[in-house]
Motif scaffolding. Sequence first.
Motif, PDB file in Angstrom:
ATOM      1  N   ASN A  17       1.807   0.457  -3.006  1.00  0.00           N
ATOM      2  CA  ASN A  17       0.588   0.675  -3.778  1.00  0.00           C
ATOM      3  C   ASN A  17      -0.133   1.953  -3.347  1.00  0.00           C
ATOM      4  OD1 ASN A  17       0.478  -1.451  -5.688  1.00  0.00           O
ATOM      5  ND2 ASN A  17       0.065  -2.872  -4.020  1.00  0.00           N
ATOM      6  N   PRO A  58       1.891   3.760  -7.384  1.00  0.00           N
ATOM      7  CA  PRO A  58       1.606   2.731  -8.395  1.00  0.00           C
ATOM      8  C   PRO A  58       1.212   3.335  -9.743  1.00  0.00           C
ATOM      9  CG  PRO A  58      -0.313   3.057  -7.025  1.00  0.00           C
ATOM     10  CD  PRO A  58       0.767   3.942  -6.463  1.00  0.00           C
ATOM     11  N   ARG A  79      -1.450  -1.200 -10.033  1.00  0.00           N
ATOM     12  CA  ARG A  79      -1.451  -1.781  -8.689  1.00  0.00           C
ATOM     13  C   ARG A  79      -0.880  -3.205  -8.671  1.00  0.00           C
ATOM     14  NH1 ARG A  79      -3.439  -0.552  -3.936  1.00  0.00           N
ATOM     15  NH2 ARG A  79      -4.102  -2.167  -2.504  1.00  0.00           N
ATOM     16  N   ASP A  80       0.031  -3.451  -7.726  1.00  0.00           N
ATOM     17  CA  ASP A  80       0.682  -4.743  -7.499  1.00  0.00           C
ATOM     18  C   ASP A  80       1.629  -5.187  -8.619  1.00  0.00           C
ATOM     19  OD1 ASP A  80      -0.597  -5.074  -5.024  1.00  0.00           O
ATOM     20  OD2 ASP A  80      -2.334  -6.040  -5.973  1.00  0.00           O
TER      21      ASP A  80
END
Length: 175
Positions: A2, A42, A45-46
Motif C-alpha cells: 500500500n 496502490p 488501498r488494500d
Amino acid sequence: TNQFNGEARFEYQPAEWTAEDKNASVQNTIDPDGPAVSLGGPLMRDHLWFYGSGSFPSSTSTDRRNNLGAIPDLEVETDEYFLKLTANPTSSHYFNAGLRSRETTTRNAGILASVHPSVGSDDSTDYLLGTAGWTWNVNADSLVEVKYNHNKEENSTDPATSLGYRPAFKPARPD
C-alpha cells in the motif's frame, strides 16, 4: 504493498575494466550499459495494486578482429517493458494480470572467429507475454484457480550483404 515504491538505475561497465583476450587474432572491446526504471503501489488501498518497469540494456563491441581481419562493430539493443495489476476485491478472491514486451535488435551478428563479415546479419526479436489469473478460496481446504497465458514471438534476420534478386538456378544454363 500500500506504499508507492520506485527505482531508477544505470549500470555501466567500461571496456577498460575487462581483461584483454589472450588470443591476439580474435579481439573486441565491449561497452555495455543498462538503464532501468520501476514503480509500484496502490491504485485502491488494500484492494488494487500496480507495478511497472522498463529496462533498456545495450552493448557495443568495437575494435573487433577475427582470424580474417577487422570486422564491423556488434551492436545489441533491448527495450523491455513490464506491467502488472493485482486485485483482492474480497478476502476470498484474488486477480492478477501481467504484460511483458521485449524487443531486441542486433547489428552485425554471427561473425565468429573464422567468418567473413559479409555473411553477418542484422537480427530482430519481438516477444510479448501476457498472463491473467483468478483464485477463489472456497474454504480453508479448497480453492479454484484459473490461469491464462499468451505468448507471441516474432523473429527476423536480414543479411549484412544483400545479394538482391537472383533468378532460379538452371543447371543447363549456370550463367
